[in-house]
Design a protein around this motif. Structure first.
Motif, PDB file in Angstrom:
ATOM      1  N   THR A 134      -7.380   4.927  -2.808  1.00 22.63           N
ATOM      2  CA  THR A 134      -8.077   4.578  -1.567  1.00 22.63           C
ATOM      3  C   THR A 134      -8.106   3.061  -1.441  1.00 22.63           C
ATOM      4  O   THR A 134      -8.316   2.347  -2.423  1.00 22.63           O
ATOM      5  CB  THR A 134      -9.519   5.121  -1.549  1.00 22.63           C
ATOM      6  OG1 THR A 134     -10.261   4.530  -2.624  1.00 22.63           O
ATOM      7  CG2 THR A 134      -9.531   6.622  -1.698  1.00 22.63           C
ATOM      8  N   VAL A 135      -7.883   2.590  -0.214  1.00 22.91           N
ATOM      9  CA  VAL A 135      -7.890   1.149   0.068  1.00 22.91           C
ATOM     10  C   VAL A 135      -8.902   0.893   1.171  1.00 22.91           C
ATOM     11  O   VAL A 135      -8.784   1.435   2.275  1.00 22.91           O
ATOM     12  CB  VAL A 135      -6.494   0.648   0.493  1.00 22.91           C
ATOM     13  CG1 VAL A 135      -6.541  -0.850   0.802  1.00 22.91           C
ATOM     14  CG2 VAL A 135      -5.468   0.938  -0.600  1.00 22.91           C
ATOM     15  N   ASP A 136      -9.897   0.069   0.864  1.00 24.45           N
ATOM     16  CA  ASP A 136     -10.956  -0.258   1.833  1.00 24.45           C
ATOM     17  C   ASP A 136     -11.083  -1.780   1.887  1.00 24.45           C
ATOM     18  O   ASP A 136     -11.842  -2.383   1.130  1.00 24.45           O
ATOM     19  CB  ASP A 136     -12.274   0.386   1.413  1.00 24.45           C
ATOM     20  CG  ASP A 136     -13.388   0.134   2.427  1.00 24.45           C
ATOM     21  OD1 ASP A 136     -13.063  -0.313   3.550  1.00 24.45           O
ATOM     22  OD2 ASP A 136     -14.565   0.359   2.095  1.00 24.45           O
TER      23      ASP A 136
ATOM     24  N   VAL B 293       0.820  -1.214   0.000  1.00 21.93           N
ATOM     25  CA  VAL B 293       0.000   0.000   0.000  1.00 21.93           C
ATOM     26  C   VAL B 293       0.853   1.263   0.000  1.00 21.93           C
ATOM     27  O   VAL B 293       0.554   2.231  -0.731  1.00 21.93           O
ATOM     28  CB  VAL B 293      -0.970  -0.014   1.204  1.00 21.93           C
ATOM     29  CG1 VAL B 293      -1.667   1.339   1.339  1.00 21.93           C
ATOM     30  CG2 VAL B 293      -1.995  -1.128   1.040  1.00 21.93           C
ATOM     31  N   ASP B 294       1.909   1.297   0.781  1.00 23.88           N
ATOM     32  CA  ASP B 294       2.744   2.510   0.833  1.00 23.88           C
ATOM     33  C   ASP B 294       3.331   2.831  -0.539  1.00 23.88           C
ATOM     34  O   ASP B 294       3.379   4.004  -0.961  1.00 23.88           O
ATOM     35  CB  ASP B 294       3.866   2.326   1.863  1.00 23.88           C
ATOM     36  CG  ASP B 294       3.345   2.295   3.295  1.00 23.88           C
ATOM     37  OD1 ASP B 294       2.207   2.774   3.506  1.00 23.88           O
ATOM     38  OD2 ASP B 294       4.054   1.780   4.180  1.00 23.88           O
ATOM     39  N   ARG B 295       3.788   1.821  -1.236  1.00 26.35           N
ATOM     40  CA  ARG B 295       4.368   2.069  -2.565  1.00 26.35           C
ATOM     41  C   ARG B 295       3.296   2.536  -3.540  1.00 26.35           C
ATOM     42  O   ARG B 295       3.546   3.404  -4.381  1.00 26.35           O
ATOM     43  CB  ARG B 295       5.027   0.784  -3.076  1.00 26.35           C
ATOM     44  CG  ARG B 295       5.750   0.950  -4.403  1.00 26.35           C
ATOM     45  CD  ARG B 295       6.849  -0.090  -4.528  1.00 26.35           C
ATOM     46  NE  ARG B 295       6.326  -1.441  -4.441  1.00 26.35           N
ATOM     47  CZ  ARG B 295       5.939  -2.139  -5.524  1.00 26.35           C
ATOM     48  NH1 ARG B 295       6.006  -1.598  -6.721  1.00 26.35           N
ATOM     49  NH2 ARG B 295       5.508  -3.369  -5.383  1.00 26.35           N
ATOM     50  N   TRP B 296       2.073   1.963  -3.429  1.00 27.30           N
ATOM     51  CA  TRP B 296       0.980   2.409  -4.310  1.00 27.30           C
ATOM     52  C   TRP B 296       0.660   3.881  -4.042  1.00 27.30           C
ATOM     53  O   TRP B 296       0.440   4.647  -4.989  1.00 27.30           O
ATOM     54  CB  TRP B 296      -0.264   1.557  -4.084  1.00 27.30           C
ATOM     55  CG  TRP B 296      -0.092   0.114  -4.477  1.00 27.30           C
ATOM     56  CD1 TRP B 296       0.873  -0.407  -5.279  1.00 27.30           C
ATOM     57  CD2 TRP B 296      -0.901  -0.986  -4.060  1.00 27.30           C
ATOM     58  NE1 TRP B 296       0.719  -1.762  -5.403  1.00 27.30           N
ATOM     59  CE2 TRP B 296      -0.366  -2.152  -4.674  1.00 27.30           C
ATOM     60  CE3 TRP B 296      -2.020  -1.116  -3.245  1.00 27.30           C
ATOM     61  CZ2 TRP B 296      -0.926  -3.410  -4.488  1.00 27.30           C
ATOM     62  CZ3 TRP B 296      -2.589  -2.362  -3.060  1.00 27.30           C
ATOM     63  CH2 TRP B 296      -2.036  -3.503  -3.671  1.00 27.30           C
ATOM     64  N   HIS B 297       0.619   4.267  -2.772  1.00 30.88           N
ATOM     65  CA  HIS B 297       0.338   5.671  -2.441  1.00 30.88           C
ATOM     66  C   HIS B 297       1.419   6.586  -3.013  1.00 30.88           C
ATOM     67  O   HIS B 297       1.125   7.679  -3.508  1.00 30.88           O
ATOM     68  CB  HIS B 297       0.240   5.845  -0.925  1.00 30.88           C
ATOM     69  CG  HIS B 297      -1.083   5.451  -0.353  1.00 30.88           C
ATOM     70  ND1 HIS B 297      -2.266   6.059  -0.704  1.00 30.88           N
ATOM     71  CD2 HIS B 297      -1.410   4.490   0.554  1.00 30.88           C
ATOM     72  CE1 HIS B 297      -3.267   5.512  -0.033  1.00 30.88           C
ATOM     73  NE2 HIS B 297      -2.774   4.550   0.742  1.00 30.88           N
TER      74      HIS B 297
ATOM     75  N   GLU C  22      -9.360   2.814  -6.664  1.00 25.83           N
ATOM     76  CA  GLU C  22      -9.950   2.309  -5.421  1.00 25.83           C
ATOM     77  C   GLU C  22      -9.726   0.798  -5.338  1.00 25.83           C
ATOM     78  O   GLU C  22     -10.012   0.062  -6.275  1.00 25.83           O
ATOM     79  CB  GLU C  22     -11.446   2.626  -5.407  1.00 25.83           C
ATOM     80  CG  GLU C  22     -12.182   2.124  -4.186  1.00 25.83           C
ATOM     81  CD  GLU C  22     -13.674   2.417  -4.278  1.00 25.83           C
ATOM     82  OE1 GLU C  22     -14.074   3.530  -3.917  1.00 25.83           O
ATOM     83  OE2 GLU C  22     -14.425   1.524  -4.749  1.00 25.83           O
ATOM     84  N   VAL C  23      -9.210   0.339  -4.190  1.00 31.76           N
ATOM     85  CA  VAL C  23      -8.997  -1.090  -3.940  1.00 31.76           C
ATOM     86  C   VAL C  23      -9.940  -1.516  -2.818  1.00 31.76           C
ATOM     87  O   VAL C  23      -9.892  -0.962  -1.714  1.00 31.76           O
ATOM     88  CB  VAL C  23      -7.535  -1.378  -3.546  1.00 31.76           C
ATOM     89  CG1 VAL C  23      -7.343  -2.878  -3.279  1.00 31.76           C
ATOM     90  CG2 VAL C  23      -6.583  -0.912  -4.634  1.00 31.76           C
ATOM     91  N   THR C  24     -10.790  -2.485  -3.093  1.00 32.58           N
ATOM     92  CA  THR C  24     -11.743  -2.987  -2.101  1.00 32.58           C
ATOM     93  C   THR C  24     -11.658  -4.510  -2.070  1.00 32.58           C
ATOM     94  O   THR C  24     -11.173  -5.145  -3.012  1.00 32.58           O
ATOM     95  CB  THR C  24     -13.180  -2.563  -2.425  1.00 32.58           C
ATOM     96  OG1 THR C  24     -13.549  -3.074  -3.717  1.00 32.58           O
ATOM     97  CG2 THR C  24     -13.323  -1.054  -2.416  1.00 32.58           C
TER      98      THR C  24
ATOM     99  N   LEU D  44      -2.317  -4.796 -11.802  1.00 34.90           N
ATOM    100  CA  LEU D  44      -3.636  -4.196 -12.005  1.00 34.90           C
ATOM    101  C   LEU D  44      -3.619  -2.703 -11.688  1.00 34.90           C
ATOM    102  O   LEU D  44      -4.224  -1.889 -12.413  1.00 34.90           O
ATOM    103  CB  LEU D  44      -4.672  -4.920 -11.133  1.00 34.90           C
ATOM    104  CG  LEU D  44      -4.873  -6.415 -11.428  1.00 34.90           C
ATOM    105  CD1 LEU D  44      -5.935  -6.997 -10.499  1.00 34.90           C
ATOM    106  CD2 LEU D  44      -5.271  -6.633 -12.885  1.00 34.90           C
ATOM    107  N   ILE D  45      -2.943  -2.313 -10.626  1.00 35.43           N
ATOM    108  CA  ILE D  45      -2.875  -0.895 -10.277  1.00 35.43           C
ATOM    109  C   ILE D  45      -2.011  -0.144 -11.283  1.00 35.43           C
ATOM    110  O   ILE D  45      -2.310   1.001 -11.660  1.00 35.43           O
ATOM    111  CB  ILE D  45      -2.345  -0.732  -8.842  1.00 35.43           C
ATOM    112  CG1 ILE D  45      -3.408  -1.241  -7.858  1.00 35.43           C
ATOM    113  CG2 ILE D  45      -1.981   0.715  -8.542  1.00 35.43           C
ATOM    114  CD1 ILE D  45      -3.011  -1.176  -6.417  1.00 35.43           C
TER     115      ILE D  45
END
Length: 471
Positions: free
Chosen positions: A339-341, A324-328, A376-378, A362-363
């Motif tokens: 956003t990650v939920d 997540v940190d690298r994606w941000h 958005e990742v859910t 995918l991102i």
């Protein structure tokens, strides 16, 4: 050979015992009751003959003694009654006590006083408690002056029937137990290789091409089937290995010449004239060489990842914690929002090569190809013991007609021809997810900011990891 015969004969024997057991039991009961009825019929016939003589001569003492001794000896009330139903001779008290409990007695007595021998009133079933009433007219036709009636308690007869039924059931049960004792190991001997073959096919469907069936157990037909199955799997595994080896070797062998060619082309840069057309041709050549190098790298990566075909359980929280940190950071650099939920505690089967690399791809597609502003990742638990992870964006998206093609190798949208890429990313992801028993779907994504439609959603569906599986 004897085992094959047992497999055929055991069901036939069971069916034969079942078919013969019930009719045989019914026949035994009917024969017992018929014998009892015939005996009582003979008794009342003799008493009726004696009663006719006694009544005609007026000497009834001997008949009275005979009827009393009969009752004392057999416990069966027997009486000579007149046309009004009154007891003339015999144990009157015992007869009347037994008569009050028999609803069928008036009908039988009436028929006997009319000169007809009635049918017996008994039921042969051992659970019925009615007595056997037998009546014989005394006299002939219109000269009937009375009737001899016996009321026989059939409880003892029914007990004998139940005992004989129990013996028959025991005799029928013994061969059934013997047949079961033989059939159980035989069926286990036959079915054990089938279960192992089923387990092997299940493992193969999960991507493990190294599994083989047991070709040494069970009937010869199953052993032959297992050997054929193993031969087929050897051919499939060898073909897959040759295919991966070819792709890997070809990519590796082409890399060095391609690198040399690129260096040779790039060495021409100082010799180009600024006012000529060579610079444009040079740029095109360098771009094509770079695209070919990316293609070879992707093919090699695909060959390496396809060699890993075993899914393993993983906690989705742990996968996201490393990504997540690298994606941000990537989205912040490009001025985009991520956003990650994802709820905690989701545990699933991870595809070969890792779920994190698939989500990275995918991102990356959402950031590079969709021109999205929001990604958005859910995730959540779906129906049927699966976990669904979705990557949605509000970018350009892909037309519905193109979504199936987007999962095929080397396919690229016409809008992305000038964007770096090989057309292998989604195809490799879909293949790896499928090898873990899951599915990759392309669906409608987030609404676009200008209201012109929706972006793209890449939905990963993977099985829930078994509770006992180690992470």
């Amino acid at each position: 050979m004897h085992r094959r015969l047992l497999v055929v004969l055991v069901p036939l024997a069971v069916l034969l015992v079942a078919a013969l057991g019930v009719p045989l039991s019914i026949t035994v009961a009917e024969r017992e009751m018929q014998e009892t009825y015939v005996n009582r019929l003979n008794d009342v016939g003799r008493f009726a003959s004696l009663a006719e003589t006694a009544l005609s001569t007026g000497r009834t003492e001997a008949l009275q003694q005979e009827l009393t001794r009969y009752h004392e000896l057999y416990g069966i009330p027997v009486a000579l009654i007149d046309t009004s139903g009154a007891v003339l001779l015999g144990p009157a008290d015992a007869y009347q006590k037994a008569a009050r409990a028999e609803a069928a007695l008036p009908r039988i007595v009436t028929a006997a006083l009319a000169g007809a021998r009635s049918e017996p009133s008994w039921e042969w079933a051992p659970w019925d408690d009615s007595a056997l009433v037998v009546a014989e007219p005394v006299g002939r036709d219109s000269e009937v002056v009375g009737a001899v009636v016996t009321i026989s308690d059939l409880s003892r007869t029914r007990e004998l029937i139940l005992i004989r039924w129990a013996r028959l059931a025991g005799l029928g049960l013994l061969p059934l137990l013997a047949l079961t004792a033989v059939a159980w190991p035989v069926s286990a001997w036959v079915l054990r290789p089938v279960r192992k073959l089923d387990a092997a096919t299940s493992r193969i469907s999960e991507g493990d091409l190294t599994i083989r069936a047991d070709a040494e157990a069970g009937p010869i037909e199953l052993r032959r089937l297992a050997r054929s199955f193993n031969t087929m799997m050897d051919a499939v595994e060898n073909a897959a290995q040759r295919q991966r080896a070819f792709v890997s070797d070809a990519s590796h062998q082409l890399r060095n010449p391609l690198t040399s060619l690129r260096l040779a082309v790039e060495s021409l840069a100082p010799h180009l004239r600024a006012d000529g057309d060579g610079q444009q041709v040079y740029d095109v050549a360098v771009d094509e060489l770079k695209a070919m190098q990316r293609m070879l790298n992707s093919l090699q990566a695909s060959a390496r990842m396809e060699s890993l075909r075993t899914a393993s359980p993983v906690d989705l929280d742990e996968v996201l914690a490393t990504r997540v940190d690298r994606w941000h950071a990537l989205t912040a650099t490009a001025g985009q929002t991520l956003t990650v939920d994802v709820p905690p505690g989701l545990r699933l089967l991870e595809p070969p090569g890792g779920l994190g690399s698939i989500l990275d791809e995918l991102i990356s597609n959402a950031l590079r190809l969709s021109d999205a502003q929001v990604v958005e990742v859910t995730a959540g638990a779906g129906e049927g013991a699966v976990v669904t992870v979705a990557v949605r964006d509000d970018g350009q998206g892909i037309d519905v007609s193109e979504r199936a093609q987007a999962l095929q190798r080397f396919w690229r949208s016409p809008r992305h021809q000038n964007v770096s890429g090989t057309g292998l990313g989604l195809a490799i992801c879909a293949d790896l997810i499928g090898s873990a028993g899951g599915e990759l779907r392309l669906e409608e994504g987030l609404p676009r900011p200008d209201g012109s439609g929706h972006g793209l959603a890449a939905v990963v569906v993977l099985p829930v990891a078994p509770a006992s599986a180690p992470v």
